[in-house]
Design a protein around this motif. Structure first.
Motif, PDB file in Angstrom:
ATOM      1  N   VAL A   1       0.851  -1.195   0.000  1.00 44.72           N
ATOM      2  CA  VAL A   1       0.000   0.000   0.000  1.00 44.72           C
ATOM      3  C   VAL A   1       0.881   1.238   0.000  1.00 44.72           C
ATOM      4  O   VAL A   1       1.827   1.319   0.792  1.00 44.72           O
ATOM      5  CB  VAL A   1      -0.929   0.023   1.223  1.00 44.72           C
ATOM      6  N   ALA A  23      -5.272   6.478   3.832  1.00 43.05           N
ATOM      7  CA  ALA A  23      -4.942   5.085   3.538  1.00 43.05           C
ATOM      8  C   ALA A  23      -6.207   4.244   3.640  1.00 43.05           C
ATOM      9  O   ALA A  23      -7.176   4.645   4.294  1.00 43.05           O
ATOM     10  CB  ALA A  23      -3.894   4.570   4.520  1.00 43.05           C
ATOM     11  N   ILE A  27      -5.963  -0.991   6.481  1.00 44.50           N
ATOM     12  CA  ILE A  27      -4.531  -0.830   6.750  1.00 44.50           C
ATOM     13  C   ILE A  27      -4.292   0.221   7.823  1.00 44.50           C
ATOM     14  O   ILE A  27      -3.491   0.064   8.725  1.00 44.50           O
ATOM     15  CB  ILE A  27      -3.793  -0.438   5.460  1.00 44.50           C
TER      16      ILE A  27
END
Length: 112
Positions: A1, A23, A27
């Motif tokens: 990511v 994000a 996560i």
């Protein structure tokens, strides 16, 4: 990511800027989030981090001037930068603490 930082720009010494990053929720909520900065030709340095519970750490050079925060409901993290100095000029990155997968940073330039 990869986390993408935003909010940089040109500011005069003594001014303020607020950087942001987002994000995916799966996560964000379980990770420590960190802000780093890098000057061309120098190593990237850790500026601040915030753990899932909200505790923070700062580089000595920014203590008392920068504030890191997170909004777990919105999966965002911010870096409020006050009393900016020319030495704060750098590209700023947001990342999961310890991750080597870097997204796009945002340029902060402090100059009169």
């Amino acid at each position: 990511v990869q986390l993408q930082a935003s909010g940089g720009g040109l500011v005069q010494p003594g001014g303020s800027l607020r950087l942001s990053c987002a994000a995916p929720g799966s996560i964000f909520s379980i990770n420590t989030i960190a802000w780093y900065r890098q000057v061309s030709g120098k190593a990237r340095e850790l500026v601040a981090l915030i753990r899932t519970g909200g505790t923070t750490n700062y580089a000595d050079s920014v203590k008392g001037r920068f504030t890191i925060s997170r909004d777990n409901a919105r999966n965002t993290a911010n870096l409020q930068m006050n009393s900016l100095k020319p030495d704060d000029t750098a590209v700023y990155y947001c990342n999961l603490y310890g991750s080597a997968n870097w997204g796009k940073g945002t340029q902060v330039t402090v100059s009169s």
